[in-house]
Design an enzyme around this catalytic site. Structure first.
Site, PDB file in Angstrom:
ATOM      1  N   LEU A  10      -6.847 -26.068  -1.250  1.00 54.43           N
ATOM      2  CA  LEU A  10      -7.461 -27.391  -1.145  1.00 54.43           C
ATOM      3  C   LEU A  10      -8.470 -27.629  -2.261  1.00 54.43           C
ATOM      4  O   LEU A  10      -8.793 -28.773  -2.573  1.00 54.43           O
ATOM      5  CB  LEU A  10      -8.165 -27.539   0.205  1.00 54.43           C
ATOM      6  CG  LEU A  10      -7.274 -27.770   1.416  1.00 54.43           C
ATOM      7  CD1 LEU A  10      -8.054 -27.544   2.703  1.00 54.43           C
ATOM      8  CD2 LEU A  10      -6.674 -29.172   1.387  1.00 54.43           C
ATOM      9  N   GLY A  70       3.137   6.558   8.093  1.00 55.31           N
ATOM     10  CA  GLY A  70       4.518   6.784   7.666  1.00 55.31           C
ATOM     11  C   GLY A  70       5.458   5.705   8.143  1.00 55.31           C
ATOM     12  O   GLY A  70       6.512   5.488   7.571  1.00 55.31           O
ATOM     13  N   ASP A  92       0.222  -7.607   1.472  1.00 54.72           N
ATOM     14  CA  ASP A  92       0.704  -6.223   1.618  1.00 54.72           C
ATOM     15  C   ASP A  92       2.227  -6.155   1.668  1.00 54.72           C
ATOM     16  O   ASP A  92       2.801  -5.340   2.390  1.00 54.72           O
ATOM     17  CB  ASP A  92       0.099  -5.570   2.867  1.00 54.72           C
ATOM     18  CG  ASP A  92       0.132  -4.044   2.788  1.00 54.72           C
ATOM     19  OD1 ASP A  92       0.284  -3.517   1.667  1.00 54.72           O
ATOM     20  OD2 ASP A  92       0.032  -3.385   3.837  1.00 54.72           O
ATOM     21  N   ILE A  96     -11.793 -26.565  -2.290  1.00 51.58           N
ATOM     22  CA  ILE A  96     -13.079 -26.931  -1.696  1.00 51.58           C
ATOM     23  C   ILE A  96     -13.886 -25.669  -1.411  1.00 51.58           C
ATOM     24  O   ILE A  96     -13.344 -24.576  -1.316  1.00 51.58           O
ATOM     25  CB  ILE A  96     -12.906 -27.712  -0.373  1.00 51.58           C
ATOM     26  CG1 ILE A  96     -12.149 -26.858   0.655  1.00 51.58           C
ATOM     27  CG2 ILE A  96     -12.186 -29.035  -0.627  1.00 51.58           C
ATOM     28  CD1 ILE A  96     -12.025 -27.500   2.023  1.00 51.58           C
ATOM     29  N   SER A 150       4.625   2.637   7.976  1.00 50.89           N
ATOM     30  CA  SER A 150       4.334   1.483   7.123  1.00 50.89           C
ATOM     31  C   SER A 150       5.536   1.111   6.279  1.00 50.89           C
ATOM     32  O   SER A 150       6.115   1.957   5.603  1.00 50.89           O
ATOM     33  CB  SER A 150       3.148   1.793   6.211  1.00 50.89           C
ATOM     34  OG  SER A 150       1.970   1.954   6.946  1.00 50.89           O
ATOM     35  N   HIS A 209       0.814  -1.225   0.000  1.00 51.64           N
ATOM     36  CA  HIS A 209       0.000   0.000   0.000  1.00 51.64           C
ATOM     37  C   HIS A 209       0.844   1.270   0.000  1.00 51.64           C
ATOM     38  O   HIS A 209       0.336   2.350  -0.290  1.00 51.64           O
ATOM     39  CB  HIS A 209      -0.984  -0.005   1.184  1.00 51.64           C
ATOM     40  CG  HIS A 209      -0.389   0.299   2.519  1.00 51.64           C
ATOM     41  ND1 HIS A 209      -0.058  -0.693   3.433  1.00 51.64           N
ATOM     42  CD2 HIS A 209      -0.067   1.461   3.127  1.00 51.64           C
ATOM     43  CE1 HIS A 209       0.428  -0.133   4.522  1.00 51.64           C
ATOM     44  NE2 HIS A 209       0.431   1.178   4.365  1.00 51.64           N
TER      45      HIS A 209
END
Length: 483
Positions: A294, A234, A158, A296, A236, A128
């Protein structure tokens, strides 16, 4: 005047002055209006104190460790050109009257990143932080700014990988070694390094509050480290390190019900280094991330369904409703009606937690499933298989020719949306003539709901005479008949 008399007078003067000052304070307090402001019902945690030693060595300060770490933490500056949609832009008269009206604007954002390979110039950050950016630059701790090259990113975890040039002169790049984040325990001390609010490189400390967090809203596949070290906008993409200066996580998000700009309240989340390492290795080699499945369909187990399946009230898990042909689940012997309650020892509370578990596994990963079948406990082994993330519409049905279909971003699924995303539609194609548009979400075909690509493929395995797609477009839903 005698000394004793002078001393006595000075004391009396001081007492009088203090008394007048005190009286003024009391009078002002009595005359001031009372304020009926509510006291926020927030418990303030006691600050954790650092240990005296680490590995038998005295630790009077974090400074020696941080001198090794901080040169590897960088500021990430991204720029995105956004076209301005002006309805009068094509009017010649309007253009003559306002010739300087801009046709685009520049969006800029700041984040953080971590150099993890100094030889190749690899920098890890969050997806991001650089999402949609046209230009990305990296500023090193010593002030040098370098242009960054995009290697690849994975929106569902991310994680993004960039490459910066290795300088020919000056100080060489410094990298942080990645730790084994699986050894982290609640109570371990950690330090966050990043560029919060763009003020410059900042260090905060705290402890690991929890591991394996998977209930953060608005984020895709999750296995977060939770920490009370301050993580603000910031931060991040910055580093979460242990007291040895090893990278244990990539700071990603802070949680605050009042919004991120309200400040830190001690709920910060970081992507574990082991997960970041796995994603980085795939991005570096292929530019994309592959995942196992899987194959499913499931639904959540509630008390009513538990009673029907002969299970005790309060039992939780993911009930298998369909096993797709040629899938990992079919090869492992899964059956409709099986209840998956754990995977590799990790509790599975519902269908979402099973999706999250699968999304963090690589193709060909061998896993152990704990089941309840006909009321009995059992274990089976399964080897996951890769499921395609995108398909050409032509592969599902000729009437979908020209459309590109993709799995929904996991963040949307966590918001309660299920289906298949129409990623693109070629102009004048058969799908376009049928009314399909890019951005539509296919909810089902005919009388069958399609939660994902595998389900839509199964629904169209026997091509219907009349193809009716149920779609969501914006906030509305409807049906399309494709010829």
């Amino acid at each position: 005047m005698r000394a004793s008399t002078r001393t006595t007078l000075l004391a009396l003067v001081a007492a009088a002055a203090f008394g007048g000052f005190s009286a003024t304070l009391i009078r002002d307090a009595l005359e001031a209006p009372a304020r009926a402001e509510p006291v926020p019902a927030v418990s303030v945690p006691m600050a954790a104190s650092l240990p005296v030693t680490v590995d038998g060595q005295a630790l009077p300060s974090l400074a020696p460790m941080l001198r090794r770490v901080t040169p590897a933490v960088v500021s990430v500056h991204s720029r995105q050109r956004v076209r301005i949609n002006n309805p009068f832009a094509g009017d010649p008269f309007f253009r003559r009257m306002f010739p300087d009206i801009p046709e685009e604007r520049i969006n800029e954002s700041l984040g953080s990143g971590v150099i993890v390979d100094a030889t190749r110039g690899y920098v890890l950050t969050n997806h991001h932080v650089i999402e949609g950016a046209d230009e990305v630059s990296v500023t090193l701790a010593d002030g040098r700014t370098l242009s960054a090259e995009f290697v690849g990113s994975d929106a569902d975890t991310d994680v993004a990988l960039m490459r910066i040039p290795v300088p020919d002169s000056g100080a060489p790049l410094q990298a942080i070694a990645l730790a084994d984040s699986s050894t982290l325990q609640v109570g371990d001390f950690v330090v966050a390094v990043g560029n919060p609010f763009g003020v410059g490189q900042t260090v905060t400390s705290g402890i690991v509050s929890a591991v394996g967090r998977a209930n953060v809203p608005g984020v895709g596949y999750q296995n977060f480290i939770q920490t009370d070290a301050s993580i603000n906008p910031g931060n991040s993409g910055g580093a979460l390190v242990n007291l040895r200066g090893e990278l244990v996580g990539i700071n990603t998000a802070s949680f605050n019900p009042r919004g991120s700009m309200a400040g830190n309240i001690g709920l910060g989340f970081a992507i574990p280094a082991n997960l970041a390492r796995n994603v980085m290795q795939q991005l570096a080699s292929t530019g994309e991330v592959r995942r196992g499945s899987l194959g499913i369909d499931t639904q959540d187990l509630d008390d009513r369904l538990a009673a029907t399946l002969g299970l005790a009230a309060g039992t939780r898990g993911a009930v298998v409703t369909r096993v797709h042909a040629d899938s990992a689940g079919a090869a492992a012997g899964l059956r409709p009606g099986d209840v998956i309650v754990a995977a590799n020892g990790e509790r599975i509370a519902d269908g979402e937690s099973l999706r999250n578990f699968q999304g963090l596994q690589a193709p060909d990963a061998r896993i152990t499933l704990d089941l309840r079948r006909d009321g009995r406990a059992m274990q089976i082994q399964a080897t996951l298989r890769e499921q395609p993330r995108t398909l050409a519409g032509q592969q599902l049905d000729p009437r979908l020719a020209g459309a590109s279909l993709a799995e929904l971003p996991e963040a949307l699924r966590r918001g309660g949306v299920s289906g298949v995303l129409v990623e693109a539609v070629e102009p004048s194609s058969r799908a376009a003539r049928g009314g399909l548009r890019a951005g539509d979400i296919v909810l089902g075909a005919g009388n069958t709901r399609a939660a994902d690509l595998a389900a839509l493929r199964a629904a169209l395995s026997d091509p219907p005479r009349r193809l009716v797609l149920h779609i969501q477009r914006g906030r509305g839903q409807g049906s399309l008949v494709l010829e």
